[in-house]
Design a protein around this motif. Structure first.
Motif, mmCIF file in Angstrom:
data_model
loop_
_atom_site.group_PDB
_atom_site.id
_atom_site.type_symbol
_atom_site.label_atom_id
_atom_site.label_comp_id
_atom_site.label_asym_id
_atom_site.label_seq_id
_atom_site.Cartn_x
_atom_site.Cartn_y
_atom_site.Cartn_z
ATOM 1 N N UNK A 91 0.844 -1.188 0.000
ATOM 2 C CA UNK A 91 0.000 0.000 0.000
ATOM 3 C C UNK A 91 0.883 1.243 0.000
ATOM 4 N N UNK A 92 1.014 1.863 -1.164
ATOM 5 C CA UNK A 92 1.813 3.060 -1.318
ATOM 6 C C UNK A 92 0.945 4.283 -1.548
ATOM 7 N N UNK A 93 1.553 5.313 -2.140
ATOM 8 C CA UNK A 93 0.853 6.581 -2.339
ATOM 9 C C UNK A 93 -0.428 6.418 -3.147
ATOM 10 N N UNK A 94 -0.369 5.694 -4.259
ATOM 11 C CA UNK A 94 -1.552 5.560 -5.107
ATOM 12 C C UNK A 94 -2.682 4.851 -4.375
ATOM 13 N N UNK A 95 -2.328 3.852 -3.549
ATOM 14 C CA UNK A 95 -3.371 3.122 -2.828
ATOM 15 C C UNK A 95 -3.974 3.994 -1.724
ATOM 16 N N UNK A 96 -3.150 4.732 -1.012
ATOM 17 C CA UNK A 96 -3.681 5.614 0.028
ATOM 18 C C UNK A 96 -4.576 6.684 -0.572
ATOM 19 N N UNK A 97 -4.241 7.134 -1.776
ATOM 20 C CA UNK A 97 -5.066 8.155 -2.405
ATOM 21 C C UNK A 97 -6.422 7.612 -2.859
ATOM 22 N N UNK A 98 -6.577 6.266 -2.861
ATOM 23 C CA UNK A 98 -7.873 5.673 -3.147
ATOM 24 C C UNK A 98 -8.786 5.688 -1.930
ATOM 25 N N UNK A 99 -8.194 5.874 -0.742
ATOM 26 C CA UNK A 99 -8.988 5.865 0.486
ATOM 27 C C UNK A 99 -9.570 7.244 0.695
ATOM 28 N N UNK A 100 -10.886 7.402 0.610
ATOM 29 C CA UNK A 100 -11.471 8.745 0.713
ATOM 30 C C UNK A 100 -11.400 9.293 2.127
ATOM 31 N N UNK A 101 -11.077 10.569 2.232
ATOM 32 C CA UNK A 101 -11.145 11.256 3.517
ATOM 33 C C UNK A 101 -11.580 12.696 3.274
#
Length: 402
Positions: A91-101
């Motif tokens: 889980x890198x930058x692209x995956x974290x950016x998929x997590x909405x906040x």
């Protein structure tokens, strides 16, 4: 056949897993240890024939140095070694950016961003996708609102079920991961600056072709000179901090507050997948409460226990990553602890004693350590083992074969 090796990764993790029958051997690599122990992993790879340096899966559980640095070096070395990976879970930058906040800002940590660049390079060279292949939406995360836990079938009839992290843990990581980039003066996604950082970093350099010079003299096939604390000072901090630092031996059980550890990928491995003879919990550095909640979803009732062959203890046997409530959910035979005791003096004695006192499996509990050091020798006493009804092993190579 199923075997797992805890390679000598100092205070970190580097798990080499093989399963299959005859010449049909499949491999999984979980983490790569800190940078200075990478030669042990590289040598293990070089012991394979050149045409068999193939892994069905590489898992980088989270971004702490004692798990990620060896993989940063390995991916740079992969072409020279002829090392191939069908899937890389991270889980890198692209995956974290998929997590909405609510903030919705893209961000990422320095070594995580470096690894992201290297995985993307590997994909481009391989000409096929590998990053988080087999995971829903190409992200390793648990949706607590979903009916089942995410799972993936690997070649050779092996099944992995995700136990950690959940969405809340990734959100917490995302909310703080940008701080490290700001301190390093790097913008998220700046591949040129990240490559320059890699080139400037002596401890993350690749070793090159198979005739290259080793970092350190090897004392044996799986043995490295024991590093001292001064050598490891750069590894001593949690990459993202949080929660007041590393838990001491007197800390409460189950109290880990490290954001990086909370984001750790943990899986249940079943082999064979549909009718498992081997079930292993590979916990990375995951939080015990997250693991407990996931295990509970696999059980038919509240008082049931998940019967597992082995449990790779999270965070090298820290009290902060174990709890009686988690162990009460498991019926286990083998407990695996990966650490030399460097830096943080893991495993904590109270944690190992909790394993013994909470043992719910059939027969004697079996402790497996990958180092015999001051922090693990207490359980090497055969008289104590006999008196208290447990067994302990301190191998230099193979940890467990079934």
């Amino acid at each position: 056949m199923f075997r797992i090796e805890m390679l000598p990764a100092a205070h970190g993790d580097c798990l080499w897993i093989e399963y299959g029958a005859g010449d049909h051997v499949h491999r999984i690599l979980v983490d790569g240890g800190p940078a200075h122990t990478y030669p042990a992993l590289r040598e293990r790879i070089l012991h394979l024939p050149a045409d068999r340096r193939h892994f069905d899966l590489l898992v980088i559980t989270h971004i702490d140095a004692d798990h990620i640095e060896g993989i940063v070096r390995l991916l740079q070395d992969a072409p020279a070694l002829g090392c191939r990976f069908d899937r890389i879970w991270f889980n890198g930058r692209d995956q974290l950016n998929q997590v909405p906040d609510s903030a919705g800002q893209p961000l990422g940590a320095l070594q995580g961003e470096m690894l992201g660049v290297l995985i993307a390079d590997y994909e481009a060279a391989a000409g096929r996708p590998v990053w988080n292949v087999g995971l829903p939406d190409r992200i390793a995360v648990i949706d607590r609102g979903a009916g089942t836990l995410p799972s993936c079938d690997l070649p050779g009839d092996c099944r992995l079920t995700l136990l950690s992290p959940d969405v809340d843990r990734l959100l917490d990581l995302k909310d703080h991961w940008a701080d490290e980039l700001r301190q390093a003066g790097i913008s998220s996604g700046d591949a040129r600056a990240l490559r320059r950082k890699l080139e400037e970093s002596r401890n993350l350099r690749p070793l090159g072709d198979v005739l290259g010079v080793e970092d350190e003299p090897m004392a044996g096939r799986f043995e490295l000179p024991a590093p001292n604390d001064a050598d490891l000072a750069g590894d001593s901090a949690d990459t993202l901090g949080g929660g007041g630092g590393e838990a001491g031996a007197d800390a409460p059980f189950g109290g880990d507050a490290s954001r990086a550890n909370g984001s750790s990928i943990a899986v249940l491995l079943d082999y064979p997948g549909d009718d498992p003879r081997v079930r292993m919990v590979l916990a990375g550095d995951a939080w015990p409460a997250v693991l407990e909640a996931s295990v509970a979803r696999l059980l038919p009732r509240a008082d049931a226990r998940l019967s597992v062959t082995g449990f790779k203890i999270p965070h090298h046997g820290s009290v902060a990553n174990l709890s009686a409530a988690l162990l009460d959910r498991l019926s286990c035979k083998h407990y695996l602890v990966s650490t030399s005791g460097a830096v943080f003096r893991h495993p904590h004695g109270r944690a190992v004693e909790l394993l013994l006192s909470s043992h719910n499996g059939r027969g004697k509990p079996r402790l497996h350590f990958n180092y015999l050091t001051q922090t693990t020798e207490k359980w090497s006493d055969s008289e104590d083992q006999e008196a208290r009804g447990y067994e302990a092993f301190h191998p230099k190579g193979l940890s467990l074969e079934l």
